[in-house]
Design a protein around this motif. Structure first.
Motif, mmCIF file in Angstrom:
data_model
loop_
_atom_site.group_PDB
_atom_site.id
_atom_site.type_symbol
_atom_site.label_atom_id
_atom_site.label_comp_id
_atom_site.label_asym_id
_atom_site.label_seq_id
_atom_site.Cartn_x
_atom_site.Cartn_y
_atom_site.Cartn_z
ATOM 1 N N HIS A 68 0.871 9.325 3.226
ATOM 2 C CA HIS A 68 1.050 9.051 4.659
ATOM 3 C C HIS A 68 0.787 7.585 5.028
ATOM 4 O O HIS A 68 0.966 7.204 6.179
ATOM 5 C CB HIS A 68 0.126 9.940 5.489
ATOM 6 N N LEU A 69 0.354 6.777 4.069
ATOM 7 C CA LEU A 69 0.036 5.379 4.363
ATOM 8 C C LEU A 69 1.295 4.532 4.251
ATOM 9 O O LEU A 69 1.792 4.283 3.161
ATOM 10 C CB LEU A 69 -1.041 4.864 3.409
ATOM 11 N N GLU A 70 1.808 4.067 5.405
ATOM 12 C CA GLU A 70 3.061 3.311 5.429
ATOM 13 C C GLU A 70 2.870 1.832 5.749
ATOM 14 O O GLU A 70 3.781 1.036 5.561
ATOM 15 C CB GLU A 70 4.021 3.933 6.452
ATOM 16 N N CYS A 71 1.698 1.451 6.253
ATOM 17 C CA CYS A 71 1.466 0.048 6.624
ATOM 18 C C CYS A 71 -0.030 -0.218 6.673
ATOM 19 O O CYS A 71 -0.822 0.696 6.951
ATOM 20 C CB CYS A 71 2.095 -0.235 7.994
ATOM 21 N N VAL A 72 -0.410 -1.459 6.393
ATOM 22 C CA VAL A 72 -1.800 -1.903 6.533
ATOM 23 C C VAL A 72 -1.841 -3.153 7.402
ATOM 24 O O VAL A 72 -1.075 -4.095 7.177
ATOM 25 C CB VAL A 72 -2.440 -2.216 5.163
ATOM 26 N N HIS A 73 -2.682 -3.141 8.420
ATOM 27 C CA HIS A 73 -3.022 -4.362 9.145
ATOM 28 C C HIS A 73 -4.133 -5.027 8.348
ATOM 29 O O HIS A 73 -5.246 -4.496 8.260
ATOM 30 C CB HIS A 73 -3.506 -4.044 10.563
ATOM 31 N N LEU A 74 -3.804 -6.154 7.750
ATOM 32 C CA LEU A 74 -4.744 -6.814 6.850
ATOM 33 C C LEU A 74 -5.524 -7.879 7.611
ATOM 34 O O LEU A 74 -4.973 -8.929 7.971
ATOM 35 C CB LEU A 74 -4.003 -7.440 5.673
ATOM 36 N N ASN A 75 -6.789 -7.592 7.847
ATOM 37 C CA ASN A 75 -7.662 -8.511 8.581
ATOM 38 C C ASN A 75 -9.056 -8.469 7.979
ATOM 39 O O ASN A 75 -9.548 -7.399 7.618
ATOM 40 C CB ASN A 75 -7.767 -8.080 10.055
ATOM 41 N N ASP A 76 -9.698 -9.630 7.881
ATOM 42 C CA ASP A 76 -11.110 -9.654 7.540
ATOM 43 C C ASP A 76 -11.897 -9.430 8.832
ATOM 44 O O ASP A 76 -11.318 -9.388 9.927
ATOM 45 C CB ASP A 76 -11.488 -10.989 6.883
#
Length: 277
Positions: A205-213
Motif C-alpha cells: 500500500h506504500l505508493e509515495c514517501v514525503h522525505l523530510n528530516d
C-alpha cells in the motif's frame, strides 16, 4: 533509478511546476492546485492541463501527487466541515484526472472529540462519498499526531484502508513518523519501523514517501522539517531509509526547507549521495 523530486509551485500556471522540477534535478513531484490555506477550487484550463501532460511525458517526470488543502478534515464530526472536505477532495481527484496525475494525498485530520474510532469511521465514510476517476488513487498520509489528529499510528492508516470501500493507498512522511514516535535515526530503527508498517498496513500500500528530516526529537509530535541528513533523523537514519531493500522503488517527494542557502536542488543531490548514486 531513484525517483526523487520536490513539491513545486504552480504560480504562473501548472506547467511551471514541471520547469521548476527540472531546474532542481527532480524526476517526480507534488503540487497544490491552489492555496492550501483557503477553500478554493482548482482553476486549470484545458490548454494548461494538456501542456502539463505533454511536459511530464516528454521529460519522463513522474509520478506526480496533488496535495489536498490543509483545511480538509475527513475525521470531523461537524457536518458542514465534512461537506466542504468531501467537496474539496472531489475537485482534487477530478483535477488529478485532468492533469494525468496518479495520486491525491490527504491527511485524515482531527477527530475533535469524536474519539479515535469515531474519527476513523468519519474519515472512511467521507472517502467513500468520492467518485474517484479511474487512474487516480487517494493516498492517506501519516501524521505527526499532535492533539486529536489521526494518522500518527500505523493502525489508524490500516483501519481507514480497511473500513473504506475505496481502493486507497498510503503516503508516509519521514518527519511525521519520527515525530509520532517511530525512530528512524538508526539502521535498526528503520528496519523495525518498516517491518511494523508492513505488518500493520502492508508495504503493497506504500505508493509515495514525503522525505523530510526533523528539527525535533522522536516522539514529540512536533512537525517541523529539516534538510536531509541535517536534522535529528540524521545521515545514518536517512541513508538506511533510502537504501532499505523494500523502499528502493518508492517515489520520494521532498518538503524540506528552503533556508540556510540549501535549496531543493541541494536536497535532491544529498538524497542521491546518500543512496549511493
Amino acid at each position: 533509478m531513484i525517483r526523487i523530486g520536490a513539491h513545486t509551485s504552480i504560480a504562473g500556471g501548472v506547467p511551471n511546476a514541471v520547469d521548476e522540477q527540472l531546474d532542481i534535478g527532480g524526476n517526480c513531484g507534488q503540487i497544490f492546485t491552489h492555496s492550501p490555506q483557503v477553500w478554493q477550487d482548482p482553476n486549470i484550463g484545458d490548454d494548461e492541463a494538456a501542456e502539463f501532460r505533454d511536459l511530464i511525458d516528454e521529460n519522463d517526470l513522474g509520478p506526480w501527487v496533488i496535495h489536498s488543502s490543509y483545511l480538509v478534515n475527513l475525521c470531523t464530526p461537524k457536518d458542514d466541515l465534512r461537506e466542504k472536505s468531501v467537496d474539496s477532495m472531489q475537485k482534487e481527484v477530478d483535477a488529478a484526472d485532468k492533469l494525468g496525475i496518479e495520486y491525491v494525498n490527504v491527511h485524515l485530520g482531527a477527530h475533535t472529540g469524536a474519539g479515535v474510532d469515531g474519527g476513523l469511521d468519519n474519515a472512511a465514510s467521507a472517502l467513500d462519498e468520492l467518485d474517484i476517476p479511474e487512474g487516480v488513487t487517494v493516498l492517506v498520509e501519516s501524521d505527526a499526531g499532535s492533539g486529536t489528529k489521526l494518522g500518527g499510528d500505523f493502525e489508524h492508516l490500516a483501519e481507514v484502508l480497511d473500513r473504506s470501500a475505496q481502493d486507497l493507498d498510503v503516503c508516509l512522511d519521514t518527519a511525521h513518523m519520527f515525530a509520532a514516535g517511530y525512530d528512524l535515526s538508526t539502521p535498526e530503527g528503520v528496519e523495525e519501523t518498516v517491518a511494523e508498517f508492513d505488518e500493520v498496513v502492508g508495504l503493497e500500500h506504500l505508493e509515495c514517501v514525503h522525505l523530510n528530516d526533523s528539527k525535533h526529537e522522536c516522539g514529540t509530535n512536533k512537525d517541523e522539517h529539516a534538510h536531509i541528513g541535517e536534522g535529528l533523523i540524521g545521515e545514518d537514519g536517512m541513508r538506511a531509509f533510502l537504501n532499505h531493500e523494500d523502499l528502493l522503488d518508492v517515489p520520494l517527494v521532498l518538503e524540506t526547507p528552503t533556508e540556510d542557502g540549501k535549496s531543493y536542488a541541494w536536497n535532491v543531490e544529498r538524497v542521491r549521495e546518500l543512496r549511493g548514486e
